[in-house]
Design an enzyme around this catalytic site. Structure first.
Site, short mmCIF file in Angstrom:
data_model
loop_
_atom_site.label_atom_id
_atom_site.label_comp_id
_atom_site.label_asym_id
_atom_site.label_seq_id
_atom_site.Cartn_x
_atom_site.Cartn_y
_atom_site.Cartn_z
N ASN A 165 -13.05 -3.59 2.27
CA ASN A 165 -14.07 -2.57 2.11
C ASN A 165 -14.82 -2.31 1.02
O ASN A 165 -14.47 -2.63 -0.03
CB ASN A 165 -13.18 -1.02 2.24
CG ASN A 165 -12.15 -1.31 3.98
OD1 ASN A 165 -12.94 -0.92 4.58
ND2 ASN A 165 -11.19 0.04 3.60
N HIS B 265 -9.99 -4.88 -3.41
CA HIS B 265 -8.90 -5.04 -3.02
C HIS B 265 -9.16 -5.88 -1.51
O HIS B 265 -9.85 -5.21 0.02
CB HIS B 265 -7.86 -4.15 -3.22
CG HIS B 265 -8.96 -2.79 -2.77
ND1 HIS B 265 -9.58 -2.28 -3.48
CD2 HIS B 265 -8.77 -2.54 -1.48
CE1 HIS B 265 -10.10 -0.98 -2.51
NE2 HIS B 265 -9.35 -1.39 -1.21
N HIS C 185 -6.86 -6.45 1.89
CA HIS C 185 -5.82 -5.27 2.45
C HIS C 185 -5.28 -6.25 3.69
O HIS C 185 -5.97 -7.22 3.85
CB HIS C 185 -6.44 -4.23 3.28
CG HIS C 185 -6.60 -3.11 3.09
ND1 HIS C 185 -6.22 -2.14 3.05
CD2 HIS C 185 -7.79 -3.10 2.51
CE1 HIS C 185 -6.84 -1.04 2.41
NE2 HIS C 185 -7.99 -1.42 1.57
N ASP D 165 1.02 -1.20 -0.24
CA ASP D 165 0.41 0.14 0.31
C ASP D 165 0.64 1.31 0.08
O ASP D 165 1.78 1.28 0.53
CB ASP D 165 -0.98 0.22 1.06
CG ASP D 165 -2.58 0.88 1.00
OD1 ASP D 165 -3.40 0.38 1.04
OD2 ASP D 165 -1.98 1.94 1.25
N ILE D 166 0.44 2.17 -1.31
CA ILE D 166 1.47 3.57 -0.92
C ILE D 166 1.16 4.12 0.04
O ILE D 166 2.68 4.95 0.39
CB ILE D 166 1.00 3.90 -2.17
CG1 ILE D 166 2.37 5.43 -2.54
CG2 ILE D 166 -0.60 4.87 -1.78
CD1 ILE D 166 1.67 5.96 -3.91
N GLY E 208 -15.32 3.10 3.57
CA GLY E 208 -13.36 2.99 3.95
C GLY E 208 -13.40 2.69 2.43
O GLY E 208 -11.87 2.95 2.08
N GLN E 209 -14.05 2.43 1.20
CA GLN E 209 -13.44 1.96 0.28
C GLN E 209 -13.02 3.42 -0.54
O GLN E 209 -14.27 4.74 -1.19
CB GLN E 209 -14.72 1.06 -0.65
CG GLN E 209 -14.22 0.64 -1.78
CD GLN E 209 -14.80 -0.60 -2.59
OE1 GLN E 209 -15.79 -0.65 -2.36
NE2 GLN E 209 -14.67 -1.12 -3.63
N SER E 210 -12.11 3.67 -0.84
CA SER E 210 -12.04 4.40 -1.99
C SER E 210 -11.30 4.72 -3.46
O SER E 210 -11.05 5.03 -3.89
CB SER E 210 -10.83 5.02 -1.76
OG SER E 210 -9.13 4.82 -0.98
#
Ligand code: 5GP
Ligand code: ZN
Length: 113
Positions: free
Chosen positions: A86, A99, A101, A31-32, A92-94
């Site tokens: 999410n 995906h 986590h 994750d960035i 919290g899904q952006s």
């Protein structure tokens, strides 16, 4: 590849990522903006919007995310970790490409905020 999807661009190699794993169906990368000492994402190459869009034909693929994620977690030295999907903005899904986590390397609170 789906239109303007960020993760489809990572899959296509158009946006760089710190990859931990890749096969024909699945890719995993760090994750960035890590929220724990170890924080990576495991995603299918197939564009699926999110958990609510998983179809019966995707069941095996989504199961593979779990198995591959657990293997990577072990390689990263984790035996305690949080697994999160999410669904929807309020959760919290952006990024609207499903995906998983995996977060670890610190203690976690429950329930999550
Ligand atoms: P969500 O909030 O949708 O559950 O998770 C999306 C995750 O993708 C976030 O944790 C965010 O930090 C991560 N992310 C967003 N853009 C990028 C990117 O360009 N590269 C990587 N490696 N992660 C990203
Ligand atoms: Zn996508």
């Amino acid at each position: 590849m789906e239109g303007n999807c960020l993760f489809c661009k990572i899959i296509a190699g158009e946006i760089p990522a710190d990859k931990l794993y890749e096969d024909e169906e699945v890719i995993a990368f760090r994750d960035i903006a890590p929220q724990a000492p170890v924080h990576f994402l495991v995603i299918p190459k197939k564009h699926i919007q999110g958990p609510a869009a998983v179809a019966r034909e995707d069941e095996e693929l989504i199961g593979r995310l779990m198995r591959i994620g657990a293997k990577i977690a072990a390689q990263e030295g984790l035996s305690h970790y949080r697994v999160v999907f999410n669904n929807g903005e309020q959760a919290g899904q952006s990024v609207f490409h499903i995906h998983m986590h995996i977060l670890g390397g610190r203690s976690m609170n429950w329930p999550p905020g």
